[in-house]
Motif scaffolding. Structure first.
Motif, PDB file in Angstrom:
ATOM      1  N   UNK A   1      -1.010   1.586 -11.560  1.00 17.33           N
ATOM      2  CA  UNK A   1      -1.983   1.674 -10.564  1.00 17.33           C
ATOM      3  C   UNK A   1      -1.767   0.636  -9.471  1.00 17.33           C
ATOM      4  N   UNK A   2      -1.039  -0.478  -9.892  1.00 19.42           N
ATOM      5  CA  UNK A   2      -0.509  -1.360  -8.935  1.00 19.42           C
ATOM      6  C   UNK A   2       0.719  -0.532  -7.942  1.00 19.42           C
ATOM      7  N   UNK A   3       1.405   0.328  -8.578  1.00 17.49           N
ATOM      8  CA  UNK A   3       2.433   1.082  -7.922  1.00 17.49           C
ATOM      9  C   UNK A   3       1.803   1.946  -7.072  1.00 17.49           C
ATOM     10  N   UNK A   4       0.814   2.643  -7.475  1.00 24.02           N
ATOM     11  CA  UNK A   4       0.036   3.536  -6.429  1.00 24.02           C
ATOM     12  C   UNK A   4      -0.569   2.698  -5.276  1.00 24.02           C
ATOM     13  N   UNK A   5      -0.920   1.460  -5.584  1.00 23.41           N
ATOM     14  CA  UNK A   5      -1.675   0.826  -4.432  1.00 23.41           C
ATOM     15  C   UNK A   5      -0.533   0.282  -3.610  1.00 23.41           C
ATOM     16  N   UNK A   6       0.722  -0.161  -4.102  1.00 23.50           N
ATOM     17  CA  UNK A   6       1.828  -0.320  -3.180  1.00 23.50           C
ATOM     18  C   UNK A   6       2.380   0.515  -2.414  1.00 23.50           C
ATOM     19  N   UNK A   7       2.543   1.931  -2.927  1.00 25.19           N
ATOM     20  CA  UNK A   7       3.159   3.066  -2.260  1.00 25.19           C
ATOM     21  C   UNK A   7       2.087   3.358  -1.067  1.00 25.19           C
ATOM     22  N   UNK A   8       0.656   3.213  -1.373  1.00 24.27           N
ATOM     23  CA  UNK A   8      -0.379   3.475  -0.436  1.00 24.27           C
ATOM     24  C   UNK A   8      -0.242   2.675   0.745  1.00 24.27           C
ATOM     25  N   UNK A   9      -0.191   1.352   0.463  1.00 20.70           N
ATOM     26  CA  UNK A   9       0.164   0.160   1.709  1.00 20.70           C
ATOM     27  C   UNK A   9       1.446   0.571   2.583  1.00 20.70           C
ATOM     28  N   UNK A  10       2.710   0.858   1.676  1.00 19.26           N
ATOM     29  CA  UNK A  10       3.643   1.448   2.240  1.00 19.26           C
ATOM     30  C   UNK A  10       3.795   2.564   3.446  1.00 19.26           C
ATOM     31  N   UNK A  11       2.872   3.335   2.721  1.00 24.73           N
ATOM     32  CA  UNK A  11       2.660   4.893   3.680  1.00 24.73           C
ATOM     33  C   UNK A  11       1.836   4.442   4.957  1.00 24.73           C
ATOM     34  N   UNK A  12       0.955   3.419   4.517  1.00 24.61           N
ATOM     35  CA  UNK A  12       0.159   3.102   5.808  1.00 24.61           C
ATOM     36  C   UNK A  12       0.966   2.469   6.872  1.00 24.61           C
ATOM     37  N   UNK A  13       1.696   1.485   6.538  1.00 21.47           N
ATOM     38  CA  UNK A  13       2.613   0.575   7.589  1.00 21.47           C
ATOM     39  C   UNK A  13       3.505   1.624   8.103  1.00 21.47           C
ATOM     40  N   UNK A  14       4.199   2.533   7.430  1.00 21.52           N
ATOM     41  CA  UNK A  14       5.029   3.425   7.994  1.00 21.52           C
ATOM     42  C   UNK A  14       4.210   4.202   9.084  1.00 21.52           C
ATOM     43  N   UNK A  15       3.073   4.445   8.829  1.00 20.46           N
ATOM     44  CA  UNK A  15       2.345   5.568   9.631  1.00 20.46           C
ATOM     45  C   UNK A  15       1.940   4.766  10.971  1.00 20.46           C
ATOM     46  N   UNK A  16       1.645   3.390  10.784  1.00 18.43           N
ATOM     47  CA  UNK A  16       1.424   2.449  12.206  1.00 18.43           C
ATOM     48  C   UNK A  16       2.726   2.333  12.685  1.00 18.43           C
ATOM     49  N   UNK A  17       3.921   2.334  11.990  1.00 22.93           N
ATOM     50  CA  UNK A  17       5.185   1.838  12.884  1.00 22.93           C
ATOM     51  C   UNK A  17       5.355   3.375  13.607  1.00 22.93           C
ATOM     52  N   UNK A  18       5.097   4.426  12.819  1.00 27.52           N
ATOM     53  CA  UNK A  18       5.425   5.761  13.522  1.00 27.52           C
ATOM     54  C   UNK A  18       4.488   5.880  14.703  1.00 27.52           C
ATOM     55  N   UNK A  19       3.117   5.383  14.570  1.00 30.87           N
ATOM     56  CA  UNK A  19       2.297   5.745  15.828  1.00 30.87           C
ATOM     57  C   UNK A  19       2.724   4.896  16.980  1.00 30.87           C
TER      58      UNK A  19
END
Length: 649
Positions: free
Chosen positions: A399-417
Motif C-alpha cells: 500500500x505504501x508503494x502504491x501511494x508513492x507511485x501515485x505521488x510520483x505520477x502526480x508530480x510528473x503530471x505537474x512537471x509536464x503541464x
C-alpha cells in the motif's frame, strides 16, 4: 512568499524514533481537536432557535467554535496528557488547532462562489503528513516558537565543500552547535552545517541534519533561498510515504522565505519575449485535447495554431499502468482476506466444494483465502469496520508503494503541464481566452479519459504561466468567457451558425467554405472574444467584425491549410521504467503526431537559422526523452506574403 523543500537525514535510529514520536504526539492532539471541532459544528447546526434569536455569532462564541476556542482546547489536551508534552509544545498545538479551524471555517462560511465545504472530518494516520510551524518574529531577535533552521549556507559549504563543489555523504553526520569552528551551548549561535531544530519539549532537542539538493543549476537556487537568514520566515515539517527508506517515511523541511521564488535567466528571457508578443488567442479545452489558436493584435503576422493531445505511446503507457494497478489491487485484496478470513464468506465455488465434502462425510478443509462477500448485516453494513482489520507487513508495504507511485505520477503530471504551458504562452502570448466550464461534470461521464489527459491540470498551468508573463507585459492573462452568448463550436469565423453534434469532429462551413478541426476553429473564434468585465464570464461576446476581418485578411484557404497543418503535440508522458511481473508493455503504435515539447513558431522567412541561434525557447533540434525530434508550431502568414512554413525534422 516562496517555499524551498529541504530533505532531512534520519538514518540514525534514535533520531528516527524521535521524529516518529513527534508526529505521533502531534497527530494525537490534532485528532482530539478535530473531534472537538466536529462536535461543536454539529451542535451549532442543531441550535436552530438559538441562531434565530441570539444570532449565529453569539452561538459560535457560546460553543467556543472560534479559532481562539480551538486553540484553548488544544492547550487543554496537551496539559492533560503528560506523555504528549515530551514531544509536542503548546506552540505546535496552537498551529495544529489553527489548521483544524481552517477546515471548520470553510464549512461554516461560504466562499466567493457561495459554496461551503463539507462537514469537518477526523483525519487518519496515513494521511497525516504535515506539522505546521510558527513564523519567526522579524521584530524580535531569536524568536522561533517551533521548528527553526539553524546554521548558514556558508557554514554548510565549509563543512561539506570540496574543490568548490558540494560533497555530502550518503549518511549525514550528526550536527552539534558550533560557532567559528568551536563548540557552543546554544543553537542561536550556531553557524555551521544546516539543521532543523525543535526545542522546548520535555525530551531532548530534535536535531535533523539537512541535505541540500545537489545537481546542475542548484547553486543559484540555494543561494537565493539560504544566503540571507533574515528572509527565513517559517519551517513546516513534512513526511512522505516511501517504502524504500528506513521506517517507510521520507522527511522534508519546507522553508518559506519572504520574497518571490527563484527564476532562472533563461526563463526570464523567455517570458520577456512572450510578453512582447502582440497577439490574442483562444483556448478550447476538451476531454482528450487542448487547442490554442492566436491572431495578431496589430494586424501583422499570421494565425498560429497548436493542439495538445494524446498519442499511441501515451495510451500504451496508461494501459500498462492500469494493468499494474489492477494486479496490485488484487494482491491487496488477497492479503486482507487471508489475514481476516472470518470477515468474508466463501465464494460459490468454495461453498460447493464444502457441501460436497460434507455430503461425502469428509472433514472440512480450512480455506485460507475466502472469495465471497464481506460479512454484513441486513442493511449491508460490514459487521467489522475495515479499519479494525489485521493487516500484514506485506500489505502495508504494498500500500505504501502504491501511494508513492501515485505521488510520483502526480508530480510528473505537474512537471509536464508546466513545460507544455510554458511552450503555449511562449508561442501565443499571455492574452488568452478560454470557455468557462466545470470539469467535474466531464469527470462523471469521461472519468478515464480525463485521468489520462488531465485537462484541468494543463489549464491551471497555462493560467499560472500566463499570469506571470502578463505581469511583465503590464496586462493580460487567461480569462474565462461564458458559453451562453458565444457558442464557439456552433459558429464559423464568418459569423454563420454551423450546428454540430458532439461526435462531429470536423468543421465545414457551407457559406464561406472554411474547413478544419472542430476544436481549432472554436479556439480561433475564441481569439476574437472580448469581455467588457474580465472578472465576469457572462459579459463575453464574440467580435464578429474582427473575426470577419481576420478571415478577409488571411483568406479561407490559408486558414484552412494552417489549421490542417497543426499536427497534434504530445502531452509528454514518459514510458514507465519498469513493468509489473508477467506484464509486458505493448509495442507502441506509430502515430502521425509528434510527441515533444512546444517551441515558438517560425516566421515566414525562416531559413533554419534557429538551429544556430535558438533564442530563449527550447532548441528545435534537441530530442526529448522519447527520442522524437521536437516540432515547431504551424504559422499561417497573412495573404499577399510568401507562404513558407517550417516543419524542421
Amino acid at each position: 512568499m516562496s517555499v524551498l523543500r529541504l530533505p532531512l537525514d534520519v538514518h540514525d535510529p534514535a533520531v528516527r524514533r524521535h521524529v516518529e514520536r513527534v508526529f505521533a504526539a502531534v497527530f494525537a492532539v490534532r485528532r482530539a481537536v478535530q473531534r472537538d471541532a466536529r462536535a461543536k459544528v454539529d451542535a451549532y447546526w442543531a441550535a436552530h432557535r438559538a441562531r434565530t434569536v441570539a444570532g449565529p455569532a453569539v452561538v459560535r462564541d457560546r460553543l467556543r467554535l472560534t479559532r481562539a476556542g480551538l486553540e484553548r482546547a488544544a492547550y487543554r489536551h496537551v496539559d492533560r496528557a503528560p506523555h504528549l508534552r515530551r514531544y509536542c509544545t503548546k506552540a505546535v498545538a496552537m498551529h495544529v488547532a489553527d489548521s483544524v479551524w481552517q477546515a471548520a471555517d470553510r464549512h461554516l462560511f461560504p466562499d466567493a462562489t457561495g459554496r461551503r465545504h463539507g462537514r469537518p472530518k477526523v483525519g487518519g494516520w496515513w494521511t497525516f503528513s504535515r506539522i505546521p510551524g510558527r513564523a519567526r518574529s522579524h521584530t524580535r531577535a531569536r524568536k522561533w516558537e517551533t521548528f527553526r533552521l539553524a546554521g548558514t549556507l556558508a557554514g554548510h559549504d565549509a563543512v561539506f565543500g570540496r574543490a568548490g563543489r558540494l560533497w555530502q555523504p550518503r549518511r549525514m553526520p550528526a550536527v552539534t552547535p558550533t560557532a567559528g569552528g568551536r563548540p557552543v551551548r546554544s543553537w542561536w549561535d550556531h553557524d555551521g552545517a544546516l539543521a532543523v531544530v525543535l526545542t522546548g519539549t520535555g525530551a531532548r532537542d530534535l536535531v535533523l541534519p539537512v541535505r541540500l539538493p545537489q545537481g546542475p543549476g542548484r547553486e543559484p537556487v540555494l543561494e537565493h533561498y539560504l544566503a540571507d537568514p533574515r528572509r527565513w520566515h517559517k519551517i513546516d515539517l513534512v513526511r512522505y510515504r516511501d517504502p524504500g527508506t528506513l521506517g517507510g517515511w521520507r522527511y522534508e523541511a519546507h522553508l518559506m522565505i519572504l520574497g518571490p521564488g527563484y527564476t532562472s535567466p533563461t526563463v526570464t528571457a523567455r517570458r520577456q519575449t512572450a510578453a512582447a508578443l502582440h497577439r490574442r488567442g483562444g483556448v478550447d479545452v476538451n476531454v482528450s485535447n487542448l487547442a490554442v489558436v492566436s491572431v495578431p493584435i496589430d494586424g501583422g503576422g499570421g494565425v498560429r495554431a497548436t493542439q495538445i493531445t494524446k498519442t499511441g505511446a501515451d495510451a500504451d503507457r496508461l494501459a500498462v499502468e492500469r494493468l499494474r494497478q489492477r494486479r496490485r489491487d488484487r494482491a491487496l485484496q488477497r492479503s486482507r482476506r487471508a489475514t481476516n478470513p472470518s470477515q468474508y464468506r466463501l465464494s460459490a465455488r468454495q461453498q460447493r466444494r464444502a457441501d460436497r465434502r460434507r455430503t461425502a462425510g469428509l472433514r472440512p478443509v480450512q480455506v485460507a483465502v475466502p472469495g465471497g462477500a464481506r460479512m454484513a448485516n441486513a442493511a449491508g453494513i460490514p459487521v467489522q469496520a475495515y479499519r479494525r482489520d489485521q493487516l500484514s507487513a506485506g500489505y502495508l508495504r504494498l500500500r505504501a508503494q502504491a501511494a508513492a507511485d501515485g505521488a510520483a505520477r502526480t508530480q510528473a503530471g505537474r512537471t509536464r503541464a508546466r513545460i507544455v504551458a510554458a511552450g503555449i504562452v511562449a508561442t501565443h502570448g499571455p492574452n488568452l481566452v478560454v470557455e468557462a466550464g466545470d470539469l467535474r461534470a466531464w469527470a462523471r461521464r469521461w472519468g478515464r479519459s480525463i485521468h489520462a489527459f488531465t485537462p484541468g491540470m494543463l489549464l491551471a498551468a497555462v493560467d499560472r504561466e500566463a499570469a506571470k508573463v502578463a505581469a511583465l507585459a503590464g496586462g493580460g492573462g487567461l480569462v474565462r468567457a461564458g458559453t451562453r452568448h458565444t457558442a464557439w463550436t456552433q459558429h464559423c469565423l464568418c459569423a454563420a451558425r454551423v450546428p454540430k453534434h458532439l461526435h462531429h469532429r470536423r468543421h465545414t462551413c457551407p457559406q464561406c467554405g472554411l474547413t478544419g478541426d472542430r476544436d481549432l476553429v472554436a479556439a480561433l473564434i475564441g481569439a476574437h472574444t472580448v469581455l467588457s468585465d474580465p472578472a465576469v464570464p457572462g459579459t463575453a461576446r464574440v467580435d464578429w467584425v474582427a473575426a470577419q476581418t481576420t478571415l478577409a485578411t488571411h483568406g479561407v484557404d490559408a486558414i484552412s491549410e494552417g489549421l490542417q497543418g497543426a499536427l497534434p503535440e504530445s502531452i509528454g508522458h514518459h514510458r514507465p521504467d519498469r513493468h509489473p511481473t508477467g506484464a509486458r508493455p505493448r509495442r507502441p503504435q506509430r502515430s502521425t503526431s509528434h510527441p515533444g515539447w512546444l517551441v515558438p513558431a517560425c516566421s515566414a522567412n525562416c531559413r533554419n537559422d534557429a538551429l544556430d541561434n535558438p533564442g530563449p525557447g527550447p532548441h528545435p533540434n534537441m530530442r526529448d526523452h522519447t527520442g522524437t525530434t521536437r516540432r515547431t508550431t504551424r504559422t499561417v502568414p497573412s495573404r499577399g506574403h510568401q507562404t513558407r512554413v517550417c516543419n524542421r525534422p
